[in-house]
Motif scaffolding. Structure first.
Motif, mmCIF file in Angstrom:
data_model
loop_
_atom_site.group_PDB
_atom_site.id
_atom_site.type_symbol
_atom_site.label_atom_id
_atom_site.label_comp_id
_atom_site.label_asym_id
_atom_site.label_seq_id
_atom_site.Cartn_x
_atom_site.Cartn_y
_atom_site.Cartn_z
ATOM 1 N N GLN A 235 -22.130 2.540 0.641
ATOM 2 C CA GLN A 235 -21.307 2.534 0.024
ATOM 3 C C GLN A 235 -20.944 4.141 -1.267
ATOM 4 O O GLN A 235 -20.838 3.646 -2.311
ATOM 5 C CB GLN A 235 -20.036 1.759 -0.450
ATOM 6 C CG GLN A 235 -18.681 2.122 -0.704
ATOM 7 C CD GLN A 235 -17.854 1.775 0.535
ATOM 8 O OE1 GLN A 235 -18.259 1.171 1.468
ATOM 9 N NE2 GLN A 235 -16.777 1.990 0.104
ATOM 10 N N ALA A 236 -20.308 4.932 -0.739
ATOM 11 C CA ALA A 236 -20.170 6.006 -1.368
ATOM 12 C C ALA A 236 -19.051 6.429 -2.277
ATOM 13 O O ALA A 236 -18.004 5.753 -1.518
ATOM 14 C CB ALA A 236 -20.498 7.164 -0.898
ATOM 15 N N SER A 237 -19.079 6.446 -3.941
ATOM 16 C CA SER A 237 -17.139 6.303 -4.446
ATOM 17 C C SER A 237 -17.317 7.842 -5.361
ATOM 18 O O SER A 237 -18.203 7.969 -5.741
ATOM 19 C CB SER A 237 -16.611 5.068 -4.341
ATOM 20 O OG SER A 237 -17.917 4.467 -6.032
ATOM 21 N N GLY A 238 -16.240 8.121 -6.042
ATOM 22 C CA GLY A 238 -16.103 8.761 -7.080
ATOM 23 C C GLY A 238 -15.325 10.143 -5.885
ATOM 24 O O GLY A 238 -15.384 10.996 -7.727
ATOM 25 N N GLY A 239 -15.255 10.611 -5.368
ATOM 26 C CA GLY A 239 -14.768 11.684 -5.246
ATOM 27 C C GLY A 239 -13.718 11.882 -5.327
ATOM 28 O O GLY A 239 -12.938 10.949 -6.293
ATOM 29 N N GLY A 240 -13.134 13.523 -5.675
ATOM 30 C CA GLY A 240 -11.491 13.740 -5.800
ATOM 31 C C GLY A 240 -11.476 15.040 -5.464
ATOM 32 O O GLY A 240 -12.177 15.906 -5.365
ATOM 33 N N LEU A 241 -10.259 15.624 -6.629
ATOM 34 C CA LEU A 241 -9.813 16.821 -6.794
ATOM 35 C C LEU A 241 -10.483 17.191 -8.578
ATOM 36 O O LEU A 241 -9.897 16.410 -9.175
ATOM 37 C CB LEU A 241 -8.573 16.848 -6.374
ATOM 38 C CG LEU A 241 -8.084 18.438 -6.703
ATOM 39 C CD1 LEU A 241 -8.119 19.355 -5.594
ATOM 40 C CD2 LEU A 241 -6.516 18.149 -6.722
ATOM 41 N N VAL A 242 -10.615 18.250 -8.407
ATOM 42 C CA VAL A 242 -10.833 18.885 -9.186
ATOM 43 C C VAL A 242 -11.085 20.478 -10.263
ATOM 44 O O VAL A 242 -11.581 21.050 -8.458
ATOM 45 C CB VAL A 242 -12.162 18.488 -10.008
ATOM 46 C CG1 VAL A 242 -13.901 18.617 -9.610
ATOM 47 C CG2 VAL A 242 -12.905 18.740 -11.547
#
Length: 129
Positions: free
Chosen positions: A4-11
């Motif tokens: 389960q991958a997580s932590g992505g976003g817009l930066v």
């Protein structure tokens, strides 16, 4: 085995993100029994490996595109692998995947790996300029 991958976003360009990959479902095995890697797929491009952590001794490896900016690490107690990303660039924009259980080799021309047996679902990272 589930990843389960997580932590992505817009930066913004130059910013940082930390991705996490929680791994579960091992049978009679621990996290350090598997090679773990982070891969990414940018829009219109194929999936590429970017960083790897070997089984057993946990040695880490990086493709040239992320060397010096990304750090892969493993927390065996939490069954989680991380990818700390710094100095992000717009060209880092991609869907990031974690994967487990593959054979990694290095030759003079780069890294080669077998197709991982287990994949996470991917997390989107978008870096704005």
């Amino acid at each position: 085995v589930q990843l389960q991958a997580s932590g992505g976003g817009l930066v913004q360009s130059g910013g940082s993100l930390r991705l996490s990959c929680a791994i579960s479902g091992f049978r009679n095995a621990d996290l350090d029994d598997y090679a773990i890697g982070w891969f990414r797929q940018a829009p219109g491009k194929g999936r590429e490996g970017i960083s790897y952590i070997s089984r057993s001794d946990g040695s880490t490896y990086y493709e040239d595109s992320v060397k010096g900016r990304f750090t892969i690490s493993r927390d065996n107690a939490k069954n989680t692998v991380y990818l700390q990303m710094t100095s992000l660039k717009p060209e880092d924009t991609a869907v990031y995947y974690c994967a487990a259980d593959f054979i990694l080799q290095y030759s003079g021309s780069g890294f080669y790996y077998t197709d991982p047996h287990y994949w996470g679902q991917g997390t989107q990272v978008t870096v704005s300029s």
